[in-house]
Write a protein that holds these residues in place. Structure first.
Motif, PDB file in Angstrom:
ATOM      1  N   PRO A   1     -13.924 -45.727  13.550  1.00  0.00           N
ATOM      2  CA  PRO A   1     -14.789 -44.550  13.471  1.00  0.00           C
ATOM      3  C   PRO A   1     -14.639 -43.662  14.697  1.00  0.00           C
ATOM      4  O   PRO A   1     -14.286 -44.134  15.786  1.00  0.00           O
ATOM      5  N   ALA A   2     -14.894 -42.377  14.527  1.00  0.00           N
ATOM      6  CA  ALA A   2     -14.905 -41.444  15.656  1.00  0.00           C
ATOM      7  C   ALA A   2     -16.286 -41.401  16.290  1.00  0.00           C
ATOM      8  O   ALA A   2     -16.423 -41.072  17.461  1.00  0.00           O
ATOM      9  N   TRP A   3     -17.303 -41.725  15.504  1.00  0.00           N
ATOM     10  CA  TRP A   3     -18.695 -41.687  15.963  1.00  0.00           C
ATOM     11  C   TRP A   3     -19.413 -42.958  15.516  1.00  0.00           C
ATOM     12  O   TRP A   3     -19.156 -43.459  14.429  1.00  0.00           O
ATOM     13  N   ILE A   4     -20.313 -43.435  16.336  1.00  0.00           N
ATOM     14  CA  ILE A   4     -21.287 -44.434  15.924  1.00  0.00           C
ATOM     15  C   ILE A   4     -22.640 -43.820  16.228  1.00  0.00           C
ATOM     16  O   ILE A   4     -22.963 -43.520  17.382  1.00  0.00           O
ATOM     17  N   VAL A   5     -23.406 -43.599  15.170  1.00  0.00           N
ATOM     18  CA  VAL A   5     -24.710 -42.947  15.291  1.00  0.00           C
ATOM     19  C   VAL A   5     -25.791 -44.021  15.211  1.00  0.00           C
ATOM     20  O   VAL A   5     -25.839 -44.793  14.251  1.00  0.00           O
ATOM     21  N   VAL A   6     -26.650 -44.056  16.218  1.00  0.00           N
ATOM     22  CA  VAL A   6     -27.741 -45.019  16.264  1.00  0.00           C
ATOM     23  C   VAL A   6     -29.039 -44.296  15.917  1.00  0.00           C
ATOM     24  O   VAL A   6     -29.403 -43.320  16.579  1.00  0.00           O
ATOM     25  N   ALA A   7     -29.718 -44.761  14.873  1.00  0.00           N
ATOM     26  CA  ALA A   7     -31.047 -44.244  14.532  1.00  0.00           C
ATOM     27  C   ALA A   7     -32.011 -44.869  15.527  1.00  0.00           C
ATOM     28  O   ALA A   7     -32.369 -46.037  15.417  1.00  0.00           O
ATOM     29  N   ALA A   8     -32.390 -44.110  16.530  1.00  0.00           N
ATOM     30  CA  ALA A   8     -33.108 -44.667  17.676  1.00  0.00           C
ATOM     31  C   ALA A   8     -34.628 -44.570  17.577  1.00  0.00           C
ATOM     32  O   ALA A   8     -35.323 -44.992  18.497  1.00  0.00           O
ATOM     33  N   GLU A   9     -35.152 -44.040  16.485  1.00  0.00           N
ATOM     34  CA  GLU A   9     -36.603 -43.916  16.372  1.00  0.00           C
ATOM     35  C   GLU A   9     -37.326 -45.253  16.562  1.00  0.00           C
ATOM     36  O   GLU A   9     -38.345 -45.306  17.242  1.00  0.00           O
ATOM     37  N   PRO A  10     -36.818 -46.362  15.992  1.00  0.00           N
ATOM     38  CA  PRO A  10     -37.517 -47.639  16.177  1.00  0.00           C
ATOM     39  C   PRO A  10     -37.335 -48.258  17.568  1.00  0.00           C
ATOM     40  O   PRO A  10     -38.011 -49.218  17.900  1.00  0.00           O
TER      41      PRO A  10
END
Length: 66
Positions: A29-38
């Motif tokens: 992958p070029a990006w790893i997106v972390v859903a950081a709300e939790p």
């Protein structure tokens, strides 16, 4: 990636392993997106891990974003 816990010394390794696992997939992958709300807290151990992990991923051409 959704990580449903604060990032602290007790689970920093688990988080790192999950991200490294995603980064090692093919195609890379070029990006790893972390859903950081939790992620409600980050201690110094986890912050150090994030800093090192980000540098390693950047060297492989992967952007870690939150």
């Amino acid at each position: 990636l959704r990580f449903d816990a604060p990032l602290i010394f007790a689970n920093a390794g688990t988080f790192r392993d999950e991200v490294v696992g995603l980064a090692s997939q093919s195609p890379q992958p070029a990006w790893i997106v972390v859903a950081a709300e939790p992620i409600t807290d980050v201690d110094t151990t986890a912050a150090d891990m994030l800093h090192e992990l980000d540098a390693e991923l950047n060297a492989d051409g992967i952007s870690l974003v939150f």
